[in-house]
Design a protein around this motif. Structure first.
Motif, mmCIF file in Angstrom:
data_model
loop_
_atom_site.group_PDB
_atom_site.id
_atom_site.type_symbol
_atom_site.label_atom_id
_atom_site.label_comp_id
_atom_site.label_asym_id
_atom_site.label_seq_id
_atom_site.Cartn_x
_atom_site.Cartn_y
_atom_site.Cartn_z
ATOM 1 N N LYS A 501 65.135 84.931 13.626
ATOM 2 C CA LYS A 501 64.559 83.785 14.351
ATOM 3 C C LYS A 501 63.912 84.246 15.651
ATOM 4 C CE LYS A 501 65.700 79.207 16.196
ATOM 5 N NZ LYS A 501 65.086 79.424 17.523
ATOM 6 N N TYR A 502 64.521 85.217 16.313
ATOM 7 C CA TYR A 502 63.945 85.736 17.558
ATOM 8 C C TYR A 502 62.536 86.261 17.319
ATOM 9 C CZ TYR A 502 62.958 89.061 21.296
ATOM 10 O OH TYR A 502 62.340 89.759 22.309
ATOM 11 N N PHE A 503 62.353 87.026 16.238
ATOM 12 C CA PHE A 503 61.034 87.599 15.963
ATOM 13 C C PHE A 503 60.035 86.542 15.486
ATOM 14 C CE2 PHE A 503 63.435 91.556 16.003
ATOM 15 C CZ PHE A 503 62.567 92.364 16.734
ATOM 16 N N ILE A 504 60.510 85.560 14.723
ATOM 17 C CA ILE A 504 59.608 84.482 14.288
ATOM 18 C C ILE A 504 59.128 83.687 15.502
ATOM 19 C CG2 ILE A 504 59.492 82.310 13.017
ATOM 20 C CD1 ILE A 504 61.347 83.584 10.928
ATOM 21 N N ASP A 505 60.054 83.408 16.439
ATOM 22 C CA ASP A 505 59.682 82.684 17.652
ATOM 23 C C ASP A 505 58.716 83.498 18.502
ATOM 24 O OD1 ASP A 505 61.326 80.635 16.876
ATOM 25 O OD2 ASP A 505 62.975 81.177 18.220
ATOM 26 N N LYS A 506 58.905 84.806 18.526
ATOM 27 C CA LYS A 506 58.107 85.675 19.396
ATOM 28 C C LYS A 506 56.743 85.999 18.794
ATOM 29 C CE LYS A 506 58.405 90.165 21.813
ATOM 30 N NZ LYS A 506 58.257 89.627 23.180
ATOM 31 N N GLY A 508 55.545 84.702 15.594
ATOM 32 C CA GLY A 508 54.998 83.710 14.678
ATOM 33 C C GLY A 508 55.400 83.964 13.247
ATOM 34 N N MET A 509 55.339 82.934 12.431
ATOM 35 C CA MET A 509 55.745 83.020 11.026
ATOM 36 C C MET A 509 54.855 83.974 10.242
ATOM 37 S SD MET A 509 58.040 82.033 8.892
ATOM 38 C CE MET A 509 58.797 80.571 9.607
ATOM 39 N N ASP A 510 53.535 84.019 10.566
ATOM 40 C CA ASP A 510 52.615 84.873 9.809
ATOM 41 C C ASP A 510 52.992 86.343 9.893
ATOM 42 O OD1 ASP A 510 51.218 82.654 9.119
ATOM 43 O OD2 ASP A 510 49.620 82.918 10.600
ATOM 44 N N VAL A 511 53.573 86.743 11.024
ATOM 45 C CA VAL A 511 53.949 88.158 11.209
ATOM 46 C C VAL A 511 55.395 88.395 10.793
ATOM 47 C CG1 VAL A 511 54.265 90.027 12.891
ATOM 48 C CG2 VAL A 511 52.270 88.525 13.048
ATOM 49 N N ALA A 512 56.323 87.618 11.342
ATOM 50 C CA ALA A 512 57.751 87.889 11.141
ATOM 51 C C ALA A 512 58.343 87.172 9.938
ATOM 52 C CB ALA A 512 58.536 87.500 12.394
ATOM 53 N N GLY A 513 57.603 86.266 9.334
ATOM 54 C CA GLY A 513 58.160 85.470 8.248
ATOM 55 C C GLY A 513 58.391 86.226 6.963
ATOM 56 N N SER A 514 57.787 87.427 6.817
ATOM 57 C CA SER A 514 57.935 88.190 5.573
ATOM 58 C C SER A 514 58.812 89.430 5.750
ATOM 59 C CB SER A 514 56.558 88.615 5.050
ATOM 60 O OG SER A 514 55.775 87.483 4.738
ATOM 61 N N MET A 515 59.514 89.528 6.870
ATOM 62 C CA MET A 515 60.359 90.688 7.136
ATOM 63 C C MET A 515 61.482 90.797 6.108
ATOM 64 S SD MET A 515 62.051 91.787 10.798
ATOM 65 C CE MET A 515 62.985 90.273 11.047
#
Length: 896
Positions: A501-506, A508-515
């Motif tokens: 969640k920290y990375f999605i907030d920082k 965005g979903m387009d970048v961190a959502g597929s981790m």
């Protein structure tokens, strides 16, 4: 060049840190006679091959006279000094006697910090703003200006080793410090000095140095400093590889320096600071680097810079060819507090290390430490060398941390009955350490797994390089921050979901959502559990092996210390204390092997098995396995996420070994009662009573036994939690079953440490042990054997006769061999001889113990190497993961 007995090297004084000694030793090995011209005031630790000539070394005429006299019998091949204070003197004298020497003008310029700053400023180098102060009036005038900006650095214009260099934030403190420097007339060597001071701007940035020889760059050094306001060097890394842009700037800078200063002869140590403004040269030392940097150079790239300098002094050819490509780090030992302290650096601190290690203590083991806030505060060092830069650095940091933990500071905790405070490790283990790093430790592991997974996704083209590298960059930055943004925050769905969640907030979903593509929390947790378990197991193995090595040394020392063996709490036969400990050691080897079996079961990586049924995403599990230190990947997804048998096996091995530890503790608890009094215990392993001044309680043995009960309960708890759970991913298997795992391992390791400390601080009362063996008739079995072997009496009759004789001896309070029933027989009364004769059946005969002591050494050495091999595999995986991460970041221009 070949030298003969008439060739001589002259040293005009020397430094005291070792360079002078090494240089003189090399000269002696070449067959050169070494003379030290000294005023006799400084204490040097030179061997007999150095001949001292006492004269006034502050007087050039006196020095010249000594060398002229010397030249009547010897050919003067070289004149030099390894002391900052005598560089100018040695150069002037070398010039007088036509010996090879550096530029006198350059030395004078470098030695005066004000003239040096001025020279660089005139030639448009980046320098901090500065002002020379020659007296108190000038200091007063300086502070009349309205443009002064704090903080300011204040230093003498001559000197080295951070002597009197300090950062200040207000006027009054500057004035006080400046007054102390301005009133001085001589330095540490009693030389008359220019006592002017330099006040300069505080230039902030990373600090490095360049090591030069004959104008050529040997390499760069990363420098570490202690806490402000002082500038004590606490360590170095060599060679430091600068990025391409910085290296080009340094090459250009050196070319410009050579034009304005003669750096063409010998060694120069250039210190500089780099920040966004550029490179600022702090100082140039016209000599070899201090701080054992010459040792790092030799260890890492194979250039013996001290020998090369000697060759230069002797006018021989120099060879600067590298022969190795390693990395070396040094960290200096600086005590945390003043006062009397005890420190003993032992080999065991470095036993399970993958880097080659050197260490040195500069003062006696017991001494008083007074803080100087300069290089004199350094009382020892650790040097590590490794093929991997990061490993050399991390090993050095970890080893210095271990060494620091060994310092015992004098404490006012005596109680009258006890003269010493409780042993520092006992105090830490039993009374606790309030600092907890549980979450950070777990986050580090989680972050490592995430990086390995992202690298695989990028390599396989599952995640775009642009997105993946952006994530990697921010993960690396997050690691550097020690995950601070997550601390003290709620994590209602667990640590991983908070992390994601920290990375999605920082980002965005387009970048961190597929981790999280191509995995689940199930296989992630299983992977984390396996890595944690192997670390736990390795830590336990380290403690058990160390315990065994220490115990073997005690056993070897007491091979002939006679004591009674007990069965059913009754004296049985005579043995030795060393024999008892060997029995423990053989059992310990069996326990150690059970933990190695657990490590074998942890070699398969579950990452990629997802929730329970694998995935359609074309992941490469072998890539992640390799980066995380596993031998291979798991081939069945259900097995991967369902099993936690390794936890049960680990807890089982711990429980089984805890029984051994408890039984040993029971023996020592009994033997240290007043009724037995088998051991002398040092004060620092005993406790006193709050009311009874006569008490000396071996309380840690009771602590150990209490911990063992909790450990066994943990094993039963894990089995109970796992029973009747489905053979898939199950909450109870992954959580409740390990509820007490960490605490159990901590208590188990602490128990081993406590028992080791207790045994090492317990010395046998030899005579009491032996008297007990004698007075309790432990020779009885051997007497029965003798009646059979020497007098042909059937053993059962002999057994009856000896028993009857014992009854008679007890009634008459006499020795067994003097009883009326046994007077007719010649029976050996010497217990030592009885023990020596017990050669068969694994008995305590000295020859048996010597042989088995050697066998035990081989066993522990073999297991130590085996553990080191495991650790090396994991360390290499960490290095591979870091290298792959950095390669991607470098290629994408995301270098931080």
């Amino acid at each position: 060049m070949t030298f003969d007995k008439n060739d001589a090297l002259v040293l005009i004084e020397s430094n005291t840190s070792g360079t002078g000694y090494v240089l003189a030793s090399i000269a002696n090995e070449k067959g050169i006679k070494v003379f030290l011209i000294t005023d006799g005031l400084t204490q040097y630790r030179f061997d007999d091959f150095v001949t001292k000539l006492i004269t006034d070394t502050s007087n050039l005429d006196h020095i010249r006279r000594e060398i002229t006299k010397l030249s009547e019998s010897f050919i003067i091949r070289g004149i030099t000094s390894t002391s900052d204070y005598y560089l100018e003197t040695a150069t002037m004298v070398a010039e007088k006697f036509n010996c090879s020497h550096p530029s006198l003008e350059t030395i004078k310029l470098c030695r005066n910090k004000f003239l040096f700053r001025k020279k660089l400023d005139e030639n448009e180098f980046i320098v901090p703003s500065f002002k020379v102060i020659n007296n108190l009036n000038e200091l007063s005038d300086f502070f009349q200006k309205d443009t002064i900006v704090f903080p300011l650095v204040v230093k003498p214009i001559t000197g080295s080793g951070s002597l009197d260099v300090k950062l200040f934030y207000d006027k009054n403190h500057v004035i006080s410090h400046a007054k102390n420097i301005l009133k001085r007339e001589t330095n540490d060597r009693n030389q008359k000095i220019d006592n002017s001071i330099l006040i300069e701007e505080y230039y902030i940035g990373e600090e490095y140095s360049l090591e030069l020889f004959d104008g050529k760059i040997i390499g760069g050094t990363k420098k570490y400093k202690g806490e402000l306001p002082y500038f004590i060097e606490t360590g170095h890394d060599f060679p430091f590889q600068f990025d391409e842009e910085t290296q080009e700037q340094l090459d250009s800078l050196i070319m410009r320096l050579v034009k304005i200063m003669d750096l063409s002869w010998g060694a120069y140590h250039i210190e500089f600071i780099k920040n966004e403004k550029g490179i600022c040269i702090i100082e140039i030392n016209p000599r070899l680097a201090g701080g054992f940097i010459p040792v790092l150079i030799k260890e890492s790239i194979g250039i013996d810079i001290i020998e090369i300098l000697l060759n230069k002094v002797l006018n021989e050819r120099v060879n600067l060819t590298r022969t190795d490509s390693l990395y070396s780090s040094i960290r200096f030992l600086i005590p945390k507090q003043e006062g009397k302290m005890k420190i003993k650096i032992e080999d065991k601190l470095f036993r399970n290390n993958t880097s080659s290690v050197q260490y040195k203590l500069y003062r006696p083991e017991v001494s008083k430490f007074t803080r100087n806030n300069n290089f004199k505060d350094r009382i020892g060092h650790v040097i590590t060398t490794n093929i991997h830069k990061n490993k050399a650095i991390s090993d050095c940091n970890e080893l210095m941390k271990n060494v620091m933990a060994e310092i015992e500071y004098e404490e006012l905790s005596a109680t009258g009955r006890l003269n010493k405070g409780i042993h520092k490790n006992i105090r830490k283990i039993i009374f606790g350490d309030v600092t907890s790093v549980k979450d950070i430790t777990e986050l580090r592991l989680l972050s490592k797994i995430n990086r390995a997974h992202l690298l695989m996704l990028i390599e396989e083209g599952i995640l775009s390089s642009e997105v993946g590298v952006q994530l990697l960059h921010h993960i690396v930055e997050f690691e550097k921050q020690e995950f601070l943004p997550l601390l003290n925050c709620e994590a209602p769905r667990g640590l991983y979901m908070q992390y994601e969640k920290y990375f999605i907030d920082k980002l965005g979903m387009d970048v961190a959502g597929s981790m999280h593509i191509g995995r689940s929390r199930n296989d992630l947790n299983a992977t984390q559990a396996k890595i944690e378990s192997r670390e736990y197991t390795a830590e336990i193995l380290k403690e058990l092996i160390d315990f065994g090595i220490e115990l073997r040394a005690v056993s070897k020392k007491h091979i002939t210390t006679v004591m009674p063996a007990y069965t059913h709490y009754q004296p049985a036969v005579p043995i030795t204390y060393g024999f008892y400990l060997q029995g423990v050691l053989f059992s310990l080897v069996d326990k150690i092997d059970s933990f190695f079996n657990i490590l074998k079961s942890l070699e398969e990586c579950p990452l990629g098995s997802c929730s329970v049924g694998g995935t359609s995403i074309p992941i490469n599990m072998n890539t992640t396995a390799k980066c995380l230190g596993f031998q291979k990947s798991v081939s069945n997804a259900i097995y991967a996420v369902a099993t936690r048998d390794f936890w049960l096996e680990l807890l089982s091995a711990i429980s089984s070994t805890s029984v051994l530890i408890s039984r040993i503790s029971a023996d020592y608890l009994l033997w240290n009662t007043q009724e037995f009094n088998f051991f002398n215990l040092t004060d620092n392993i005993t406790g006193s009573s709050s009311i009874m001044p006569n008490k000396r309680n071996p309380f840690i043995l009771e602590n150990i036994q209490g911990k063992m009960g909790v450990i066994s309960a943990s094993f039963l708890g894990a089995i109970t939690a796992m029973q009747k759970t489905p053979f898939t991913n199950s909450i109870a298997v992954g959580t409740e079953s390990k509820m007490f795992l960490t605490k159990t391992i901590e208590e188990f390791i602490n128990s081993i440490k406590l028992l080791k400390i207790f045994i090492l601080n317990s010395s046998p009362n030899d005579q009491i042990m032996k008297d007990k063996a004698s007075s309790s008739y432990t020779m009885a079995t051997e007497y029965a054997n003798k009646l059979y072997t020497e007098y042909n009496i059937p053993f059962r009759d002999a057994h009856y006769t000896i028993g009857k004789a014992i009854r008679e001896s007890v009634q008459k309070n006499t020795f067994l061999e003097h009883s009326d029933l046994l007077k007719a027989f010649q029976l050996e009364s010497d217990l030592d001889q009885i023990v020596k004769d017990s050669k068969y059946g694994g008995g305590p005969a000295e020859e048996n113990l010597i042989k088995e002591n050697k066998n035990l050494k081989k066993k522990f050495d073999k297991r130590l190497k085996r553990l080191s091999k495991y650790r090396m595999t994991w360390n290499n995986a960490d290095e591979l993961l870091n290298e792959k991460t950095q390669e991607l970041l470098d290629l994408s221009g995301k270098v931080s």
